[in-house]
Write a protein that holds these residues in place. Structure first.
Motif, PDB file in Angstrom:
ATOM      1  N   GLY A   1       0.776  -1.232   0.000  1.00 38.89           N
ATOM      2  CA  GLY A   1       0.000   0.000   0.000  1.00 38.89           C
ATOM      3  C   GLY A   1       0.807   1.280   0.000  1.00 38.89           C
ATOM      4  N   MET A   2       2.139   1.186  -0.046  1.00 38.52           N
ATOM      5  CA  MET A   2       2.996   2.386   0.037  1.00 38.52           C
ATOM      6  C   MET A   2       2.683   3.397  -1.049  1.00 38.52           C
ATOM      7  SD  MET A   2       6.834   1.144   0.830  1.00 38.52           S
ATOM      8  CE  MET A   2       7.755   2.609   0.441  1.00 38.52           C
ATOM      9  N   PRO A   3       2.273   4.593  -0.693  1.00 41.68           N
ATOM     10  CA  PRO A   3       2.030   5.614  -1.699  1.00 41.68           C
ATOM     11  C   PRO A   3       3.346   6.213  -2.204  1.00 41.68           C
ATOM     12  CG  PRO A   3       0.864   6.082   0.356  1.00 41.68           C
ATOM     13  CD  PRO A   3       1.891   5.044   0.649  1.00 41.68           C
ATOM     14  N   ARG A   4       3.343   6.692  -3.446  1.00 41.09           N
ATOM     15  CA  ARG A   4       4.548   7.334  -3.965  1.00 41.09           C
ATOM     16  C   ARG A   4       4.585   8.795  -3.543  1.00 41.09           C
ATOM     17  NH1 ARG A   4       3.139   8.191 -10.373  1.00 41.09           N
ATOM     18  NH2 ARG A   4       5.065   9.395 -10.354  1.00 41.09           N
ATOM     19  N   ARG A   5       5.711   9.419  -3.806  1.00 35.55           N
ATOM     20  CA  ARG A   5       5.943  10.830  -3.491  1.00 35.55           C
ATOM     21  C   ARG A   5       5.805  11.134  -2.001  1.00 35.55           C
ATOM     22  NH1 ARG A   5       2.570  13.141  -8.692  1.00 35.55           N
ATOM     23  NH2 ARG A   5       4.226  12.914 -10.226  1.00 35.55           N
ATOM     24  N   TYR A   6       6.191  10.161  -1.176  1.00 35.29           N
ATOM     25  CA  TYR A   6       6.279  10.383   0.263  1.00 35.29           C
ATOM     26  C   TYR A   6       7.760  10.569   0.595  1.00 35.29           C
ATOM     27  CZ  TYR A   6       1.526   9.189   1.814  1.00 35.29           C
ATOM     28  OH  TYR A   6       0.186   9.182   2.065  1.00 35.29           O
ATOM     29  N   SER A   7       8.076  11.628   1.313  1.00 33.17           N
ATOM     30  CA  SER A   7       9.485  11.847   1.611  1.00 33.17           C
ATOM     31  C   SER A   7      10.005  10.847   2.626  1.00 33.17           C
ATOM     32  CB  SER A   7       9.705  13.265   2.109  1.00 33.17           C
ATOM     33  OG  SER A   7       8.868  13.509   3.209  1.00 33.17           O
ATOM     34  N   GLN A   8       9.133  10.289   3.431  1.00 38.52           N
ATOM     35  CA  GLN A   8       9.583   9.261   4.366  1.00 38.52           C
ATOM     36  C   GLN A   8       8.390   8.459   4.837  1.00 38.52           C
ATOM     37  OE1 GLN A   8      10.852  12.579   6.985  1.00 38.52           O
ATOM     38  NE2 GLN A   8      10.284  11.178   8.628  1.00 38.52           N
ATOM     39  N   PHE A   9       8.697   7.297   5.395  1.00 43.30           N
ATOM     40  CA  PHE A   9       7.631   6.404   5.842  1.00 43.30           C
ATOM     41  C   PHE A   9       7.702   6.147   7.337  1.00 43.30           C
ATOM     42  CE2 PHE A   9       8.202   5.805   1.396  1.00 43.30           C
ATOM     43  CZ  PHE A   9       6.905   5.820   0.933  1.00 43.30           C
ATOM     44  N   TYR A  10       8.837   6.479   7.915  1.00 44.75           N
ATOM     45  CA  TYR A  10       8.980   6.317   9.368  1.00 44.75           C
ATOM     46  C   TYR A  10       9.889   7.421   9.861  1.00 44.75           C
ATOM     47  CZ  TYR A  10      12.928   3.685   7.373  1.00 44.75           C
ATOM     48  OH  TYR A  10      13.995   3.287   6.624  1.00 44.75           O
ATOM     49  N   GLU A  11       9.839   7.629  11.172  1.00 45.99           N
ATOM     50  CA  GLU A  11      10.750   8.605  11.745  1.00 45.99           C
ATOM     51  C   GLU A  11      11.343   8.012  13.012  1.00 45.99           C
ATOM     52  OE1 GLU A  11       8.317  12.028  12.297  1.00 45.99           O
ATOM     53  OE2 GLU A  11       6.646  10.827  13.032  1.00 45.99           O
ATOM     54  N   MET A  12      12.445   8.602  13.459  1.00 42.79           N
ATOM     55  CA  MET A  12      13.070   8.121  14.675  1.00 42.79           C
ATOM     56  C   MET A  12      12.628   9.034  15.815  1.00 42.79           C
ATOM     57  SD  MET A  12      14.678   5.678  13.303  1.00 42.79           S
ATOM     58  CE  MET A  12      15.703   5.029  14.615  1.00 42.79           C
ATOM     59  N   LEU A  13      11.958   8.466  16.797  1.00 44.58           N
ATOM     60  CA  LEU A  13      11.573   9.242  17.966  1.00 44.58           C
ATOM     61  C   LEU A  13      12.256   8.611  19.173  1.00 44.58           C
ATOM     62  CD1 LEU A  13       7.739   9.905  17.403  1.00 44.58           C
ATOM     63  CD2 LEU A  13       9.661  11.464  17.026  1.00 44.58           C
ATOM     64  N   ASP A  14      13.115   9.403  19.809  1.00 45.86           N
ATOM     65  CA  ASP A  14      13.892   8.909  20.952  1.00 45.86           C
ATOM     66  C   ASP A  14      14.588   7.598  20.608  1.00 45.86           C
ATOM     67  OD1 ASP A  14      12.725  11.029  22.329  1.00 45.86           O
ATOM     68  OD2 ASP A  14      10.994   9.782  22.889  1.00 45.86           O
ATOM     69  N   GLY A  15      15.195   7.580  19.441  1.00 47.13           N
ATOM     70  CA  GLY A  15      15.951   6.398  19.051  1.00 47.13           C
ATOM     71  C   GLY A  15      15.077   5.219  18.658  1.00 47.13           C
ATOM     72  N   LYS A  16      13.752   5.418  18.674  1.00 48.30           N
ATOM     73  CA  LYS A  16      12.866   4.321  18.275  1.00 48.30           C
ATOM     74  C   LYS A  16      12.262   4.608  16.913  1.00 48.30           C
ATOM     75  CE  LYS A  16       9.484   2.164  20.132  1.00 48.30           C
ATOM     76  NZ  LYS A  16       8.186   2.269  20.831  1.00 48.30           N
ATOM     77  N   LEU A  17      12.167   3.569  16.109  1.00 46.63           N
ATOM     78  CA  LEU A  17      11.608   3.761  14.783  1.00 46.63           C
ATOM     79  C   LEU A  17      10.084   3.735  14.861  1.00 46.63           C
ATOM     80  CD1 LEU A  17      12.939   2.112  11.589  1.00 46.63           C
ATOM     81  CD2 LEU A  17      10.507   2.050  12.065  1.00 46.63           C
ATOM     82  N   VAL A  18       9.462   4.825  14.404  1.00 47.31           N
ATOM     83  CA  VAL A  18       8.001   4.905  14.459  1.00 47.31           C
ATOM     84  C   VAL A  18       7.457   5.073  13.056  1.00 47.31           C
ATOM     85  CG1 VAL A  18       6.039   6.195  15.361  1.00 47.31           C
ATOM     86  CG2 VAL A  18       8.125   5.982  16.724  1.00 47.31           C
ATOM     87  N   TRP A  19       6.514   4.227  12.666  1.00 47.23           N
ATOM     88  CA  TRP A  19       5.942   4.317  11.331  1.00 47.23           C
ATOM     89  C   TRP A  19       4.896   5.419  11.290  1.00 47.23           C
ATOM     90  CZ3 TRP A  19       7.608   1.699   7.070  1.00 47.23           C
ATOM     91  CH2 TRP A  19       8.551   0.696   7.317  1.00 47.23           C
ATOM     92  N   ILE A  20       4.930   6.192  10.233  1.00 43.50           N
ATOM     93  CA  ILE A  20       3.911   7.218  10.078  1.00 43.50           C
ATOM     94  C   ILE A  20       2.584   6.543   9.729  1.00 43.50           C
ATOM     95  CG2 ILE A  20       3.228   9.215   8.703  1.00 43.50           C
ATOM     96  CD1 ILE A  20       6.363   9.705   8.495  1.00 43.50           C
ATOM     97  N   TYR A  21       2.669   5.532   8.886  1.00 51.03           N
ATOM     98  CA  TYR A  21       1.512   4.672   8.633  1.00 51.03           C
ATOM     99  C   TYR A  21       1.903   3.250   8.992  1.00 51.03           C
ATOM    100  CZ  TYR A  21      -0.702   8.469   6.134  1.00 51.03           C
ATOM    101  OH  TYR A  21      -1.273   9.653   5.828  1.00 51.03           O
ATOM    102  N   ASN A  22       1.134   2.671   9.874  1.00 53.56           N
ATOM    103  CA  ASN A  22       1.448   1.314  10.283  1.00 53.56           C
ATOM    104  C   ASN A  22       1.386   0.312   9.148  1.00 53.56           C
ATOM    105  OD1 ASN A  22       2.222   0.401  12.844  1.00 53.56           O
ATOM    106  ND2 ASN A  22       0.489   1.537  13.667  1.00 53.56           N
ATOM    107  N   PHE A  23       0.480   0.567   8.199  1.00 53.16           N
ATOM    108  CA  PHE A  23       0.314  -0.450   7.155  1.00 53.16           C
ATOM    109  C   PHE A  23       1.565  -0.626   6.307  1.00 53.16           C
ATOM    110  CE2 PHE A  23      -1.701   3.310   4.993  1.00 53.16           C
ATOM    111  CZ  PHE A  23      -0.908   3.377   3.858  1.00 53.16           C
TER     112      PHE A  23
END
Ligand code: HEM
Ligand SMILES: [Cu+2]
Ligand SMILES: [Cu+2]
Lengths: 282, 641
Positions: B500-522
């Motif tokens: 389901g990954m959409p195109r033209r997304y600059s990122q799909f996850y970010e690092m919060l306090d050293g933990k990888l967090v998905w912007i979209y879980n899917f």
């Protein structure tokens, strides 16, 4: 060299097929009524595509393995082609492709070319940078008027609902889409700035929200839970996190919710969002 | 189609030739450096200029793709070099989302216009179309020069967008498709890059449209009017058919883009509302536009855009057919079917643009019609594939580097094209549209396959163009990691699209306090694929410097090439290496047969030049000058026999 190339082609083909068969990377489970039909059509297509892909790559591999120039005394076969074969393979591919094209209209037809059932819940979706707004008509089932001049982010009137219109009094606007399990929903999508696209992988459809245009689409969610809504049309720098959620609620819970006035409505939605973990099925 | 007469040239005819030559003016090689290499009207020089322009653009485009992959894969990582290069686009070395979007836009625009539309057509087509049909230059040499310099101007304008779009971005941020309202009023919504960036982007594309039109006219007239004696249409190499069809497509599609671009420019700058509807808001005030339709742009854009993908790929198909036959030592299988398939693709290509718009809000019934037409266009594409396989069946394949890339082309074209069966169905596109599945599909079929066509063409024609061969060993070392690499990059993208990954997304996850967090879980199942694809891209792109090294090294140090090093049959191999200014040294080649006469039973060699009158005799370059009557000296051609 030919043999190495053949082996490469076969291995690459094998790995590609494995990638699809492994089950690691597949659609999330469908939650809408048309979902199984979509999955079935996809499966059929991917099998046709897969067979054609494997056959073509395998044949190419075979040709480069088998027909290498190894200094044989004889020359290559002197042939300019074969009209019968041309006609044969043209006819076969045309038949397969057109069949797929026709079968591939079914889900489309259901979503877009049939009227929504009379009992469908109506929701107006107004997209904006970088947020989704969902407008419900409330108990009177009449949508209040909206006016662009009334739009004001400051007063939290994202869609420009006109409070002078009596029909607007009982309307609710939320940033979470709430739906009632097993009840059809009709979305009317629009945008107040640029084009966005409503996308829920579990629903198996996306639809652009186009400024100046009311696009209708209807579906029936089946599985209670909470799902992510993504934006699938480039809309600006925060496009990648223009996220909202869709709740599919058990009928009782839904009916209770929509009876609430705006202020309590949003509070209750906040509770429900916590209750249902994201992308988990019940 | 009567065989042309074979007569020794009469004095009168010779005079006519001389007069023709004098009248043309282009026959006398210029002597000054500037007229010879810079403002040249020689189609060969112009062809090489186009190739260099494309090489510059592809290097830039590739570097941008690596930056994108870096942002997506390590979204919060600080790269000090980037912070130094782009203080606002990558503050502290961390790329911003808008910087990513400007990379996407510039990468796509660069690749589609200045790589895929220049090298295969303006580059190889310019150089070899006149020679392959036996002409001494393009029909309009000055127009040809003009079209190159106009293209270069377009590129300069686009590159200037890197510096002039505003600090935080290196170009507009609306994608290569530039959909309004984002591209028309993005600046009113404070979207970075959508002010001057958009202006430069439109101007660049508009200039490019003009250049392509000039080029297309020239190709069409040259092919129709300047074919040499005996070069009937059905004897032309398939490359010529491809360049011709491409030129027709360009002639009919670029004007539409040009018009659309002008309208968008007006919407953006002059307050018109072709593409902007009324009642829009920035959250505080109503935007002062009304009456336009965003979907109108999409129709105009894709009316151009779909033929454009064939403009990108047809020359690669031509080159692939040409090279497959040559190294298979076998006539092309189904020459006529190939020509008809090419025309069918060109024609149908104008009736399928709506498949880019199933989700756009366009009438659903229209979508259904476009869907059926789209799958129909798969048929001629399949025909081409079958014929390529037919050409290889029973062959005696010589695995030189050009052949490896041509075979790679076939494999990639199949791999990328076949998923069109998924995307072309309205129902299935509901899910797949604007996901990584699309990215995988078009990169394979249009991007990488076309690039493989260019590689094949470069390795194949380099000896003719520069008199030296490219290094074979380096060529093979280049081929292997490249084909492994491109499959590793683009096949996994299909799986990402399923998830389901959409195109033209600059990122799909970010690092919060050293933990990888998905912007979209899917998207979370795609983590290993994202990593894998990025590493594959970094390695694959690095390997391309081998090619560039080989190219420039071989210019000076490569093994000297004879006139016909691959033992091929078409006219470019008849003339000297490199060809003289007027291509055939004042002579007129006469053509006696089709383009791919390999393995002819009874012929002394396993290939028969198009200029050989008698296939049972030795290969002959200029039969109409037989019996030693030919004017001028031998040009050292080693295939005279
Ligand atoms: C090493 C090879 C390449 C890599 C790693 C690569 C990577 C990418 C990436 C990461 C994107 C943006 C994805 C997104 O966020 O939507 C993209 C988009 C694109 N690429 Fe490539 N690419 C490569 C080669 C090419 C080639 C050879 C072409 C065509 C000649 C091409 C044409 C495009 C186009 C047209 C887009 C779409 C831009 C848009 O969405 O506006 N790419 N590529
Ligand atoms: Cu959006
Ligand atoms: Cu298309």
């Amino acid at each position: 060299m030919g043999r190495a190339l053949a082996v490469f082609l076969w291995v690459m083909t094998g790995l590609s097929v494995w990638m699809f068969l492994s089950g690691k990377w597949w659609f999330p489970t469908a939650i809408s009524e048309h979902g199984p039909a979509y999955d079935q059509q996809f499966l059929l297509t991917i099998i046709v595509v897969g067979v054609a892909f494997v056959a073509a790559q395998a044949a190419l591999g075979f040709a480069v393995w088998r027909f290498a120039d190894t200094g044989q005394a004889t020359r290559a076969v002197y042939s300019h082609g074969n009209n019968r074969m041309e006609i044969l393979w043209t006819a076969i591919t045309a038949a397969i492709f057109i069949t797929l094209a026709l079968l591939g209209q079914r889900v489309w037809w259901g979503l877009h070319l049939t009227e929504a059932p009379a009992n469908a819940t109506q929701v107006h979706v107004v997209a904006q940078q970088f947020q989704w707004n969902f407008h419900y008509a409330g108990p009177d089932r009449v949508f209040g008027r909206t006016k662009p001049e009334k739009i004001s982010d400051e007063t939290i009137n994202y869609i420009g609902l006109d409070s002078d219109d009596p029909a607007a009094k009982d309307d609710t606007v939320t940033q979470t889409l709430v739906t009632r399990a097993n009840t059809p929903v009709q979305l009317t999508l629009n945008s107040r700035d640029v084009t966005h696209s409503f996308w829920v992988p579990q629903l198996r459809f996306k639809q652009d929200a186009v400024p100046g245009l009311d696009v209708k689409v209807h579906f029936t969610p089946k599985t209670v839970g909470q799902y992510e809504i993504a934006c699938a049309e480039l809309c600006g720098q925060q496009h990648y996190k223009m996220r909202a959620y869709m709740l599919v609620l058990p009928p009782e819970e839904y009916d209770e919710l929509v009876a609430l006035p705006q202020a309590q409505f949003n509070k209750r939605v906040g509770e429900l969002v916590k209750k249902y973990p994201v992308n988990t099925h019940f | 189609m009567a065989e042309p007469e074979v007569t020794a040239e009469t004095p009168a005819a010779a005079e006519e030739h001389a007069a023709h030559g004098a009248g043309h003016g282009a026959h006398h090689a210029p002597t000054g450096f500037v007229r010879k290499y810079i403002f040249s009207i020689d189609h060969k020089v112009i062809g090489i200029q186009y190739l260099l322009l494309a090489l510059f653009s592809v290097v830039l485009g590739m570097l941008m793709s690596i930056l994108m992959r870096m942002k997506m894969t390590w979204p919060d990582h600080a790269w000090p070099v980037l912070g130094w290069l782009f203080p606002e686009g990558a503050p502290g070395g961390v790329m911003t989302p808008e910087f990513y979007l400007s990379l996407v836009t510039m990468h796509g625009t660069m690749m589609v216009f200045f790589v895929l539309t220049t090298a295969p057509q303006g580059g190889f087509g310019n150089y070899f179309l006149p020679i392959q049909v036996g002409a001494d230059d393009m029909a309009f040499p000055y127009l040809n020069m003009l079209s190159f310099w106009t293209t270069l101007l377009g590129l300069v304008v686009l590159v200037s967008a890197i510096f002039a779009s505003g600090g935080s971005v290196i170009g507009p941020t609306g994608g290569w498709t530039g959909y309004p309202p984002l591209s028309a009023i993005g600046h009113l919504l404070n979207v970075p890059g959508q002010g001057m960036g958009v202006n430069l982007w439109i101007i660049s594309i508009a200039i490019f449209c003009v250049a392509s039109l000039l080029g297309a006219l020239n190709f069409i007239v040259t092919l129709l009017n300047l074919r040499t004696k005996g070069m009937s249409l059905m004897r032309m190499p398939l490359t010529c058919w491809a360049w011709f069809t491409t030129a027709v497509l360009a002639l009919l599609s670029f004007p539409v883009l040009l018009a659309a671009g002008v309208l968008l420019f007006l919407d953006h700058n002059a307050g018109t509302s072709f593409f902007v509807p009324g009642g829009l808001s920035n959250g505080t005030t109503v935007i002062d536009h009304s009456g336009g339709s965003p979907i109108l742009w999409q129709h105009l854009f894709w009316f151009f855009g779909h033929p454009e993908v064939y403009i990108a790929i047809l020359p690669g198909m031509g080159a692939t057919s040409h090279i497959l036959s040559t190294f298979a030592r076998k006539p092309i299988f189904g020459y006529r079917a190939m020509v008809f398939a090419m025309f069918a693709i060109g024609l149908l290509g104008f009736f399928v643009w709506g498949h880019h718009m199933f989700i756009s809000g366009m009438s659903p019934l229209t979508g259904a019609a476009f869907s059926v037409l789209t799958l129909s266009i798969g048929v001629p594409s399949a025909i081409k594939t079958f014929n390529w396989l037919g050409t290889l069946w029973g062959a005696r394949i010589r695995f030189h580097t050009p052949m490896l890339f041509a075979i790679g082309f076939v494999s990639l074209f199949v791999a990328g094209g076949i998923t069109g069966l998924v995307l072309g169905q309205t129902s299935l596109d509901l899910s797949m549209h604007d996901t990584y599945f699309v990215l995988g599909h078009f990169h394979l079929v249009m991007g990488v396959a076309a690039i493989f066509g260019m590689f094949a063409g470069t390795y194949f024609w380099f000896p003719k163009m520069f008199g030296r061969k490219m290094n074979e060993t380096l060529g093979k070392i280049h081929f292997w990691p490249t084909i492994v690499g491109v499959y590793s990059i683009f096949i996994p993208m299909h799986a990402m699209g399923l998830v389901g990954m959409p195109r033209r997304y600059s990122q799909f996850y970010e690092m919060l306090d050293g933990k990888l967090v998905w912007i979209y879980n899917f998207n979370s199942p795609t983590y290993p694929l994202i990593q894998f694809v990025s590493w594959a891209a970094i390695i694959t792109v690095s390997v391309q410097f081998l090619f560039i090294f080989n190219f420039f090294w071989s210019l000076f140090k490569g093994e000297r090439a004879s006139d016909n090093p691959w033992e091929a049959t078409t006219l470019e191999w008849v003339t000297a290496t490199p060809p003289p200014h007027d291509n055939f040294g004042g002579r007129v080649p006469t053509v006696y047969r089709g383009a791919y006469e390999f393995g002819v039973p009874g012929a002394p060699e396993d290939y028969v030049l198009q200029t050989t009158p008698d296939e049972t005799g030795p290969n002959v370059a200029y039969a109409d000058e037989a019996e030693g009557q030919g004017r001028g000296s031998s040009n050292g051609n080693d295939v005279h026999g």
